[in-house]
Scaffold this motif. Structure first.
Motif, short mmCIF file in Angstrom:
data_model
loop_
_atom_site.label_atom_id
_atom_site.label_comp_id
_atom_site.label_asym_id
_atom_site.label_seq_id
_atom_site.Cartn_x
_atom_site.Cartn_y
_atom_site.Cartn_z
N ALA A 25 0.85 -1.19 0.00
CA ALA A 25 0.00 0.00 0.00
C ALA A 25 0.89 1.24 0.00
O ALA A 25 1.95 1.25 0.63
CB ALA A 25 -0.92 0.01 1.22
N VAL A 26 0.45 2.27 -0.70
CA VAL A 26 1.22 3.50 -0.82
C VAL A 26 0.37 4.67 -0.33
O VAL A 26 -0.78 4.82 -0.74
CB VAL A 26 1.64 3.76 -2.29
N ILE A 27 0.95 5.48 0.56
CA ILE A 27 0.24 6.67 1.04
C ILE A 27 1.10 7.90 0.78
O ILE A 27 2.30 7.93 1.09
CB ILE A 27 -0.08 6.59 2.56
N GLY A 28 0.47 8.93 0.20
CA GLY A 28 1.12 10.22 0.03
C GLY A 28 0.69 11.15 1.14
O GLY A 28 -0.51 11.35 1.36
N PHE A 29 1.66 11.67 1.89
CA PHE A 29 1.36 12.59 2.99
C PHE A 29 1.63 14.02 2.50
O PHE A 29 2.78 14.46 2.43
CB PHE A 29 2.23 12.26 4.20
N PHE A 30 0.55 14.71 2.13
CA PHE A 30 0.68 16.06 1.58
C PHE A 30 -0.21 17.02 2.37
O PHE A 30 -1.43 16.80 2.45
CB PHE A 30 0.26 16.09 0.11
N GLN A 31 0.39 18.06 2.93
CA GLN A 31 -0.40 19.07 3.66
C GLN A 31 -1.39 19.75 2.71
O GLN A 31 -2.53 20.00 3.05
CB GLN A 31 0.53 20.09 4.30
N ASP A 32 -0.93 20.01 1.49
CA ASP A 32 -1.78 20.61 0.47
C ASP A 32 -2.08 19.55 -0.60
O ASP A 32 -1.22 19.23 -1.42
CB ASP A 32 -1.08 21.81 -0.17
N PRO A 33 -3.30 18.98 -0.59
CA PRO A 33 -3.63 17.93 -1.55
C PRO A 33 -3.67 18.41 -3.00
O PRO A 33 -3.81 17.60 -3.92
CB PRO A 33 -5.00 17.43 -1.08
N GLN A 34 -3.57 19.72 -3.23
CA GLN A 34 -3.56 20.26 -4.59
C GLN A 34 -2.15 20.71 -5.01
O GLN A 34 -1.99 21.34 -6.05
CB GLN A 34 -4.52 21.46 -4.69
N SER A 35 -1.14 20.36 -4.23
CA SER A 35 0.22 20.78 -4.54
C SER A 35 0.74 20.05 -5.78
O SER A 35 0.19 19.00 -6.17
CB SER A 35 1.15 20.48 -3.36
N PRO A 36 1.80 20.56 -6.42
CA PRO A 36 2.38 19.87 -7.59
C PRO A 36 2.80 18.43 -7.28
O PRO A 36 2.62 17.54 -8.10
CB PRO A 36 3.58 20.74 -7.95
N GLY A 37 3.35 18.22 -6.08
CA GLY A 37 3.77 16.87 -5.69
C GLY A 37 2.58 15.92 -5.60
O GLY A 37 2.65 14.77 -6.04
N ALA A 38 1.50 16.41 -5.03
CA ALA A 38 0.29 15.60 -4.91
C ALA A 38 -0.29 15.27 -6.29
O ALA A 38 -0.83 14.19 -6.52
CB ALA A 38 -0.75 16.32 -4.06
N GLU A 39 -0.14 16.20 -7.23
CA GLU A 39 -0.62 15.97 -8.59
C GLU A 39 0.19 14.87 -9.27
O GLU A 39 -0.36 14.00 -9.95
CB GLU A 39 -0.54 17.28 -9.39
N GLN A 40 1.51 14.89 -9.08
CA GLN A 40 2.36 13.83 -9.63
C GLN A 40 2.01 12.48 -8.98
O GLN A 40 2.03 11.44 -9.63
CB GLN A 40 3.85 14.15 -9.40
N PHE A 41 1.69 12.54 -7.69
CA PHE A 41 1.29 11.33 -6.96
C PHE A 41 0.02 10.73 -7.57
O PHE A 41 -0.08 9.52 -7.76
CB PHE A 41 1.07 11.70 -5.48
N ARG A 42 -0.94 11.59 -7.90
CA ARG A 42 -2.19 11.12 -8.51
C ARG A 42 -1.92 10.48 -9.87
O ARG A 42 -2.51 9.47 -10.22
CB ARG A 42 -3.17 12.28 -8.68
N ARG A 43 -1.01 11.08 -10.62
CA ARG A 43 -0.67 10.52 -11.94
C ARG A 43 -0.07 9.12 -11.81
O ARG A 43 -0.41 8.21 -12.54
CB ARG A 43 0.31 11.43 -12.67
N ALA A 44 0.84 8.97 -10.86
CA ALA A 44 1.46 7.66 -10.63
C ALA A 44 0.41 6.64 -10.19
O ALA A 44 0.42 5.48 -10.63
CB ALA A 44 2.56 7.78 -9.58
N ALA A 45 -0.51 7.08 -9.34
CA ALA A 45 -1.57 6.19 -8.86
C ALA A 45 -2.39 5.63 -10.02
O ALA A 45 -2.79 4.46 -10.03
CB ALA A 45 -2.48 6.93 -7.88
N GLY A 46 -2.62 6.47 -11.02
CA GLY A 46 -3.40 6.04 -12.17
C GLY A 46 -2.67 5.07 -13.07
O GLY A 46 -3.28 4.36 -13.87
N GLN A 47 -1.34 5.01 -12.92
CA GLN A 47 -0.53 4.14 -13.79
C GLN A 47 -0.26 2.77 -13.17
O GLN A 47 0.23 1.87 -13.85
CB GLN A 47 0.81 4.83 -14.10
N ILE A 48 -0.53 2.63 -11.88
CA ILE A 48 -0.25 1.35 -11.20
C ILE A 48 -1.57 0.82 -10.65
O ILE A 48 -1.92 1.03 -9.49
CB ILE A 48 0.79 1.52 -10.08
N ALA A 49 -2.29 0.12 -11.51
CA ALA A 49 -3.66 -0.27 -11.19
C ALA A 49 -3.76 -1.21 -9.99
O ALA A 49 -4.70 -1.13 -9.20
CB ALA A 49 -4.30 -0.93 -12.41
#
Length: 219
Positions: A25-49
């Motif tokens: 399981a992978v968890i991203g800990f981001f204070q701002d869920p709309q930050s650039p890092g969180a956006e990259q995290f979402r992209r990776a999540a979509g690539q690893i089904a």
């Protein structure tokens, strides 16, 4: 589905249930869920089904896991381990994040290849059991079913690894165990601290055969 990823984790019980419900399981800990890092995290999540991704901005969840802000943490239940990746520099994109997950994910049975090799070598488990076999064989699905069932019995004790004899990059492993392709499939058990190992050729894999082989070596 990828549209549901990552799952928002607002409290500690939800985060604990999320981690315990998966092999990896992978968890991203981001204070701002709309930050650039969180956006990259979402992209990776979509690539690893097949790997669940969660995202948390909760101070209580961060504190519970001792995680820094803008950090991605991969949790592995197979050897009760974790890997942290700092996202604060802004240099880690979705591609690097995907590679981080692929390098460090270990499952009940991990397929050995140049990418997963790093995670295997860094595992806290000192015993590795390899099933060295031809993945193209018609017997492969049934062999894997039994090998995976046996892996359940040794969770947290022995790391079960599938090694495809067709991969050119795996030929050096065969030579290390002094195996020819005509002797496959084979089981090889390995104790990493002292390189002690044992090999047995097996035509038919059974849970009992795997248990007997492992128990004799462990003793």
């Amino acid at each position: 589905s990828t549209t549901d990823k990552p799952i928002l984790l607002d409290n500690v019980p939800d985060a604990e249930a999320f981690i315990s419900g998966a092999e990896v399981a992978v968890i991203g800990f981001f204070q701002d869920p709309q930050s650039p890092g969180a956006e990259q995290f979402r992209r990776a999540a979509g690539q690893i089904a097949e790997v669940p991704f969660g995202l948390s901005s909760s101070a209580a969840v961060l504190s519970h896991y001792g995680a820094a802000e803008n950090t991605v943490v991969l949790f592995r239940t197979v050897d009760n381990d974790r890997r942290d990746l700092d996202m604060s520099s802004g240099e880690v994109d979705a591609k690097k994040l995907t590679r981080f997950v692929r390098m460090n994910e270990l499952r009940l049975v991990t397929e050995y290849n140049p990418v997963t090799a790093i995670g295997v070598m860094q595992s806290s488990l000192q015993f590795n059991l390899l099933l060295i076999t031809d993945k193209m064989s018609p017997k492969h699905p049934e062999r894997m079913r039994k090998f995976r069932a046996a892996a359940e019995l040794y969770k947290g004790k022995i790391l079960f690894i599938l090694l495809d004899s067709n991969l050119e990059s795996n030929e050096r492993v065969l030579s290390y165990f002094q195996l020819k392709k005509s002797q496959l499939p084979a089981l090889a058990i390995f104790h990493t601290p002292d390189d002690e190992h044992e090999v047995v050729a097996v035509d038919d894999i059974s849970i009992e055969r795997v248990q007997d082989f492992c128990n004799r070596f462990l003793q």
